[in-house]
Design an enzyme around this catalytic site. Sequence first.
Site, mmCIF file in Angstrom:
data_model
loop_
_atom_site.group_PDB
_atom_site.id
_atom_site.type_symbol
_atom_site.label_atom_id
_atom_site.label_comp_id
_atom_site.label_asym_id
_atom_site.label_seq_id
_atom_site.Cartn_x
_atom_site.Cartn_y
_atom_site.Cartn_z
ATOM 1 N N LYS B 74 35.335 39.581 46.085
ATOM 2 C CA LYS B 74 36.746 39.648 45.695
ATOM 3 C C LYS B 74 37.481 40.509 46.719
ATOM 4 O O LYS B 74 36.969 41.559 47.136
ATOM 5 C CB LYS B 74 36.860 40.248 44.290
ATOM 6 C CG LYS B 74 38.263 40.192 43.684
ATOM 7 C CD LYS B 74 38.259 40.744 42.252
ATOM 8 C CE LYS B 74 39.611 40.626 41.566
ATOM 9 N NZ LYS B 74 39.582 41.152 40.182
ATOM 10 N N SER B 149 41.726 37.996 36.867
ATOM 11 C CA SER B 149 42.235 38.011 38.217
ATOM 12 C C SER B 149 41.213 37.610 39.291
ATOM 13 O O SER B 149 41.593 37.309 40.412
ATOM 14 C CB SER B 149 42.741 39.411 38.558
ATOM 15 O OG SER B 149 41.658 40.329 38.572
ATOM 16 N N SER B 173 38.885 40.445 33.765
ATOM 17 C CA SER B 173 39.071 39.721 35.021
ATOM 18 C C SER B 173 37.808 39.122 35.633
ATOM 19 O O SER B 173 37.892 38.381 36.609
ATOM 20 C CB SER B 173 39.729 40.634 36.058
ATOM 21 O OG SER B 173 41.112 40.707 35.807
#
Lengths: 484, 477
Positions: B74, B149, B173
């Site tokens: 990420k 996210s 997330s």
Amino acid sequence: MTGLHEPTLPAEWELVVGLEVHVELATQTKLFCGCANEFSTEPNTNVCPTCLGLPGSLPVMNETVVDFAMRLGRALGCSIHPSVMARKNYFYPDMAKDFQTTQYDQPTNRDGELALADGTVVGIERAHIEEDAGKTTHVGGGGRINDATYSLVDYNRAGVPLVEIVSHPDIRTVEHAKAYVSELRDILLAIAVSDAKMEEGSMRVDANVSVRPVGSSELRTRCELKNINSIRSLGRAIEYEACRHVDLYESDEAPRQETRHWDEDGGRSTAGRSKEDADDYRYFQEPDLVPLTPTPEQVAAIDGAMPVLPAARRARLGELSAVADDVVATVVERCQDALALGAIEAGADADKVLTRIQNDLAVDDWSAVTGQTLATLVQMESGGELSATQAKQVLADMAAGNHGGDPKSIAEARGFEAMESDALETLIDQLINDNPDEWFRFTSDDEGDRKKMQGFFTGQIMKATKGQADGRAVAELLSRKSAG
Amino acid sequence: MSALDIAAAVRSGERSAADVVDEYLARIDARDGELNAFNLVLAEEARAAAAAVDATVAAGDDPGPLAGVPVALKDNMCTRGVATTCSSKILEGWQPPYDATVVERLAAAGAVAVGKTNLDEFAMGSSTENSAFGPTRNPLDVDRVPGGSSGGSAAAVAAGLAAISLGSDTGGSIRQPAAFCGVVGMKPTYGAVSRYGLIAFGSSLDQIGPFSTSVADSAAVLEVIGGHDPLDSTSIDAPTFDLQAVLDRGVEGLRIGILRELSGGPDSVEGITSDVQDRAAAAAAALEAAGASVQEVSVPSATLGLSAYYLVAPAEASSNLSRFDGVRFGLRIDAPTTGEMMTATRTAGFGTEVKRRIMLGTYALSAGYYDAFYGKALKVRTLMLAEFATAYEQVDLLLTPTAPTTAFPLGERTADPMTMYVNDVCTIPSNLTGHPGISVPFGVGDDGMPVGVQLLGPALSEPTIYQAAAVLEEVAP
Ligand SMILES: [Zn+2]
């Protein structure tokens, strides 16, 4: 002597002062990272992701800082509490994270006191841990952030550990304010947590100043004075500010609560930010650090290792000697009391030791002088082997480490030999002959005259012998001759 | 091919890491133009790292438990010398001078980073639509969101563009996008994985965890990235997990609780669709059939989670994101004074949702409002911890749907933040308590999109969670 008009507070007004002192702790590394706690080097060299506030970096508490802070707290008689760090949020380019990590509602040290030499006690509200900011230089414009052409930031100081010591508004005179800072500095040096140099900024004093009519117990609007760089400057700033308040009150105005900048050259304070447009710091607990939970054992260990503090050290020397208080104070302030005690223990006269140190050992490095060598020096002087002037020169050589710091070798190398007492007696007889009026006055009953003339004869002898004569031997000879 | 299969093949010399990495890079090439899962593909770096793994194998040395496994990171985890953006314009041009601890640990275990994945800007969102680099699409239906996210990381693993990936979970997330994309997503106990090098959103809530196509891969990755890190003060000083060993233990004798307030039933929060409710109920029944005991458990404060979260997370974010001021790194919009430069930079650099949360958080911490907002949220957190502790006296694990719905169409919820926020209603409580939770795929909804079921446990109950997750995986339809 200043040449400037120093205002004086009118007698019907009383000063109310509280001091906030920031002290840089002399740890090896910074508060939250492994960077060297050293910021006189090339700008932005002692930095890392954490003290630069880079994204993703995290703080790790320096345990030595906590130890130093608690040591200071205990030296000030504070109680030690479990605490948490908090974030104080505000935007400023030298505050790398745009928040300062500090202690807010749960400081480590609370409720202490500081006793001044005259017995006055100033309450300590708290002594808390926080980080320092970097150093900004505003270039162009007026040298302030608002009108600078550009600004340069050095983050070497960012994250340096500080303890902020906040006093209660207990201080009533300028002298007490100065004594408070001086005493605090002595304590910091004694417990070896900071070099406490105001001129170099490792000890920074802000003064909260207000005034009130004598007899009143109210707390009126205060102003916080910043940019005070010496103890002398602290006294001037407080005095000035207090008089400014009195002037305002006496012309039916009132000061407003604000931060003011002390201008040492101009001898006045100028308005900074007022409290109304002050930031809302939005304090909250620092989630990246865990609470500090000192154990009773830790506190006991700190207490157990606590060195004797300056007040007690002064008392000790005071008991052993009859010299004036300020001589003792100077010796303790210079941390030369252990040396003095060593010399006294080695058999030297306490008053002579202290006087000699106070007068002639005001040097940065005197580590080559030991209690034993100092005792020898003082005894040589007492025994007439050295004159006062010679002793002073020998001590300078001892401090410089010449001839292994040995006073006898130094005296020999310098060719100092006490005058033979025969030669001295001849010289004195000669002087008596040449100055019959002065000799008559010396032998009179008038104590003042006698003292004056003793000074005259001693001076003449020293002049004639270029300081080689021993003062004590001279005094004895004069006394013997006058007795008949 | 699972990550563990890849590692076994590379370790034995059966397959070269170079070959594995080429295969994944080719797939990224073919597929990512459409998905936009990656902000940055590290083709050259990945080939070099793979060659190093192969050299280690050839030299007869241990290349690590994840040898040659392609991993996607990420893009809020710092990578030395490689752009790290948080999918925000404000970090434009910034290359961290250091690696996050998890990045170092993966590399040390032989894993090969193939790229940095898209996210909602600063991890603020539930659909990966709040990205400065455009939305990521769900590989199972490109007209739907992948969740967020960590949508890029979830999509990358679901589409086979990486064998495993890392996400961060502040309010769900990792787990919610795992559910939306049909993969396994794990949020470990707060402090079990170092946050050093993770660009903070809500510091007291953020936790890094893995995405994978199997429970076993997830366990293997957590074993590698978990464990104490002296650079993170909140890192737990406990022995590292031994998770792969528990995967075949079954659930015989385990007590599973259905969390009433997050079940869709009468006392539950609203909005959990009936097909999702059915899948979660079926998962509970399957665990019961496998030997677990199942009972309903009540945690009343679970319904307060969303409100508390939207005070705590923005408050911490408002402070964490202050440092993006144009002074030291990233974007700088020049202006006549320093203050104006900071304002101009932040105005241009942050997206709408980030600004909204900074303002929310600033307000929640303001003098005069702290007690009513942030202070009250902290009280809810304390209450939740107490109530969950009571629940975990009755059961070993709790079961809920991971998200109230399946993946929704792109653009459906961008206009109304509240409809987006409720996505995290089931996942948020364990961020507020710091407890671990895993999302495991369990069938599909009425729309044919995957449904995720979440297993929650008390702090450091990861072994129990993996034990049950392995069973769920086995019995899933
Ligand atoms: Zn540093």
